[in-house]
Design an enzyme around this catalytic site. Structure first.
Site, mmCIF file in Angstrom:
data_model
loop_
_atom_site.group_PDB
_atom_site.id
_atom_site.type_symbol
_atom_site.label_atom_id
_atom_site.label_comp_id
_atom_site.label_asym_id
_atom_site.label_seq_id
_atom_site.Cartn_x
_atom_site.Cartn_y
_atom_site.Cartn_z
ATOM 1 N N ARG A 256 -12.590 -40.456 -85.566
ATOM 2 C CA ARG A 256 -11.262 -40.191 -85.006
ATOM 3 C C ARG A 256 -10.589 -41.521 -84.682
ATOM 4 O O ARG A 256 -11.249 -42.480 -84.259
ATOM 5 C CB ARG A 256 -11.385 -39.322 -83.754
ATOM 6 C CG ARG A 256 -11.930 -37.926 -84.034
ATOM 7 C CD ARG A 256 -12.027 -37.105 -82.755
ATOM 8 N NE ARG A 256 -12.499 -35.760 -83.059
ATOM 9 C CZ ARG A 256 -13.785 -35.405 -83.067
ATOM 10 N NH1 ARG A 256 -14.717 -36.323 -82.790
ATOM 11 N NH2 ARG A 256 -14.146 -34.165 -83.343
ATOM 12 N N LYS A 286 -14.719 -36.967 -78.466
ATOM 13 C CA LYS A 286 -13.953 -35.785 -78.132
ATOM 14 C C LYS A 286 -14.928 -34.664 -77.792
ATOM 15 O O LYS A 286 -15.911 -34.446 -78.480
ATOM 16 C CB LYS A 286 -13.077 -35.365 -79.305
ATOM 17 C CG LYS A 286 -12.262 -34.109 -79.058
ATOM 18 C CD LYS A 286 -11.441 -33.766 -80.293
ATOM 19 C CE LYS A 286 -10.639 -32.487 -80.079
ATOM 20 N NZ LYS A 286 -9.864 -32.112 -81.279
ATOM 21 N N HIS A 356 -5.351 -39.762 -88.622
ATOM 22 C CA HIS A 356 -6.325 -38.668 -88.497
ATOM 23 C C HIS A 356 -6.587 -38.003 -89.853
ATOM 24 O O HIS A 356 -7.614 -37.328 -90.030
ATOM 25 C CB HIS A 356 -5.809 -37.624 -87.500
ATOM 26 C CG HIS A 356 -6.864 -36.672 -87.017
ATOM 27 N ND1 HIS A 356 -7.692 -36.946 -85.958
ATOM 28 C CD2 HIS A 356 -7.230 -35.445 -87.479
ATOM 29 C CE1 HIS A 356 -8.516 -35.941 -85.770
ATOM 30 N NE2 HIS A 356 -8.265 -35.016 -86.671
ATOM 31 N N ARG A 359 -9.975 -38.026 -91.967
ATOM 32 C CA ARG A 359 -11.052 -37.065 -91.729
ATOM 33 C C ARG A 359 -10.910 -35.869 -92.674
ATOM 34 O O ARG A 359 -11.891 -35.393 -93.269
ATOM 35 C CB ARG A 359 -11.034 -36.614 -90.274
ATOM 36 C CG ARG A 359 -11.396 -37.739 -89.314
ATOM 37 C CD ARG A 359 -11.200 -37.355 -87.863
ATOM 38 N NE ARG A 359 -12.000 -36.217 -87.434
ATOM 39 C CZ ARG A 359 -13.296 -36.249 -87.154
ATOM 40 N NH1 ARG A 359 -13.973 -37.396 -87.280
ATOM 41 N NH2 ARG A 359 -13.937 -35.180 -86.741
ATOM 42 N N HIS A 388 -18.590 -32.526 -86.068
ATOM 43 C CA HIS A 388 -18.250 -31.119 -85.861
ATOM 44 C C HIS A 388 -19.513 -30.352 -85.495
ATOM 45 O O HIS A 388 -20.555 -30.505 -86.144
ATOM 46 C CB HIS A 388 -17.656 -30.508 -87.128
ATOM 47 C CG HIS A 388 -16.306 -31.052 -87.458
ATOM 48 N ND1 HIS A 388 -15.732 -30.921 -88.710
ATOM 49 C CD2 HIS A 388 -15.400 -31.732 -86.708
ATOM 50 C CE1 HIS A 388 -14.537 -31.492 -88.711
ATOM 51 N NE2 HIS A 388 -14.321 -31.993 -87.514
ATOM 52 N N TYR A 398 -27.495 -29.328 -79.915
ATOM 53 C CA TYR A 398 -27.255 -29.780 -81.284
ATOM 54 C C TYR A 398 -27.895 -31.136 -81.496
ATOM 55 O O TYR A 398 -27.684 -32.071 -80.722
ATOM 56 C CB TYR A 398 -25.748 -29.850 -81.541
ATOM 57 C CG TYR A 398 -25.396 -30.054 -82.994
ATOM 58 C CD1 TYR A 398 -25.992 -29.295 -83.989
ATOM 59 C CD2 TYR A 398 -24.469 -31.020 -83.369
ATOM 60 C CE1 TYR A 398 -25.669 -29.487 -85.324
ATOM 61 C CE2 TYR A 398 -24.132 -31.211 -84.692
ATOM 62 C CZ TYR A 398 -24.747 -30.438 -85.671
ATOM 63 O OH TYR A 398 -24.435 -30.618 -86.987
#
Length: 461
Positions: A256, A286, A356, A359, A388, A398
């Protein structure tokens, strides 16, 4: 005394000339005249030339006015020109002087090209703008307008000619750029009207027929060849070398923009080894508060040789401080969040690609590549590279370090495809800069040597 022109022909009270008589006139050893009414005559030369002339008296002197050659100028055309000259005489004007003034005016109009008037307008107006904006304005005209209509006389430009220029800009997806360029072209014409160079503005009404701006998701170029073309165009801009290198690293890593801007040298690991890594702290990522507090919430970005080359080119510029991409004015603050966006805008991609958007480009191109290669499993790896979280997973559960060998392989494939034909990062740091603030700070030696090694601990040198 005998005249060099043989005085033969039709007397003033004889019949006027006809097309048949003019065509039938043959050359003689000496030039001779065939007269028409009201002092118009055809001068026939020994070489066979047939030249229209008009004899008149002005200010007590006998003069002759040339109207051109037959058949380029027909008999009817010559009579029309004679009548116009007679009208000027009746008003007290010398037809020869009027003719010369018209020729000079035409030549002067041809000298007033669009580029010449546009540069005069820019020179006159730039005092009211910031220097960066003034440079952007003239660069947009040099890139998108001058190559097409710059050499044409501004007084001969028509709405279709101007619209064709704007359609070229629209064709590459730069909708808002086309609108801004129309405004700038129109401003040039307004300046020309004020200077008496042109009478109207053919760009004035064209805004109504330009394409509307796209709305919705942030724009991105997701085809590899146009993406490379855009990067090349942006890197040729007169920007800070740091900004050019930031654009290249952003494209290579697909992080990002905010994560790139805040990057610190201490976040980079193993830059001299076989598996260099960028560890972006969870606090800068983020996500919700759980992620920011998560022990293993850091985002891991495998670095390719192409990315290492960017860091090597960047090190002499900013290696003295903590930030990779500091502000030009305040080295302890990150570069402006708009710096890379403005760079893309100046290259003509406003409304077509934003920072951006790299991405989206990475995701689209690499997923299509994985599908072609029959590697459907790579989809989840690509998502992981973009930080993600897969559907059904929670932040804390995760594994962010998963698939690292495959992530490194995909990063290598992406970098190879993306940088094919792009200049070496070292060249980007050497290109002309519109802001040379970096040179006011202490610079490290340039890492041009093949055996250059980053310091073992990445902190201010």
């Amino acid at each position: 005394m005998a005249s060099t022109v043989e005085k033969r022909g039709i007397s003033g009270d004889a019949k006027m000339l006809s097309d048949a008589k003019v065509r039938a006139a043959k050359p003689r050893p000496k030039s001779y005249k065939l007269s028409d009414a009201n002092r118009l005559f055809l001068l026939v030369t020994p070489s066979g030339g047939k030249l229209w002339r008009y004899g008149y008296a002005y200010d007590g002197k006998q003069k002759t006015l040339a109207f051109g050659a037959y058949p380029q100028v027909s008999l009817s055309d010559a009579r029309m020109k004679r009548d116009e000259a007679a009208g000027l005489l009746a008003e007290g004007h010398d037809p020869n002087v009027v003719k010369k003034l018209k020729i000079e005016a035409t030549m002067e109009a041809a000298r007033q090209t669009f580029e010449k008037v546009a540069r005069e307008w820019h020179e006159n107006a730039k005092a009211q703008w910031a220097s960066v904006h003034a440079a952007d304005v003239i660069r947009s005209l040099e890139r998108d307008v001058f190559p097409t209509i710059g050499e044409l006389p501004i007084g001969q430009l028509t709405p279709p000619l101007v619209l064709a220029v704007l359609r070229e800009v629209e064709a590459r997806g730069s909708i808002e750029t086309a609108k801004r360029i129309r405004q700038r072209i129109s401003a040039v014409f307004v300046y020309g009207i004020a200077q008496g160079i042109v009478k109207d503005d053919p760009a004035e009404k064209l805004g109504a027929v330009l394409k509307p701006l796209r709305k919705g998701r942030q724009p991105a170029i997701t085809d590899l060849v146009p993406l490379r073309k855009m990067i090349i165009a942006a890197e040729e801009d007169y920007a800070r070398p740091v900004t050019r290198l930031a654009l290249r690293l952003l494209a290579l890593t697909a992080v990002r923009p905010s994560e790139l801007r805040g990057a610190e040298w201490v976040e980079f690991e193993g830059l001299n080894g076989p598996e260099p890594l960028w560890r972006i702290p969870s606090s800068r990522m983020k996500g919700d508060l759980d992620r920011k507090d998560e022990l293993n919430g850091d985002h891991l970005v495998p670095l390719t040789p192409q990315a290492i080359a960017v860091l090597k080119a960047l090190w002499p510029l900013t290696g003295c401080g903590p930030l990779l991409f500091p502000s030009n004015r305040h080295t302890h603050r990150p570069m402006s969040e708009n710096a890379i966006g403005y760079l893309l805008n100046r290259a003509g991609y406003h409304g077509h690609h934003v920072p951006h958007g790299f991405r989206a480009a990475f995701s689209t191109i690499m997923n299509e590549w994985a599908e072609r290669e029959g590697k459907e499993h790579d989809r989840k790896v690509i998502d992981l590279m973009l930080a993600h979280v897969p559907t059904g997973k929670v932040e804390g559960a995760y594994n962010r370090a998963a698939y690292m060998p495959r992530r490194r392989e995909l990063a290598l494939s992406w970098a190879a495809m993306l940088t094919d034909g792009l200049p070496d990062p070292e060249e980007l740091s050497e290109r002309p800069s519109k802001v040379m603030g970096e040179h006011s700070r202490r610079r490290l030696p340039s890492p041009v040597a093949a055996d250059f090694r980053f310091p073992s601990r990445m902190k201010a040198a």
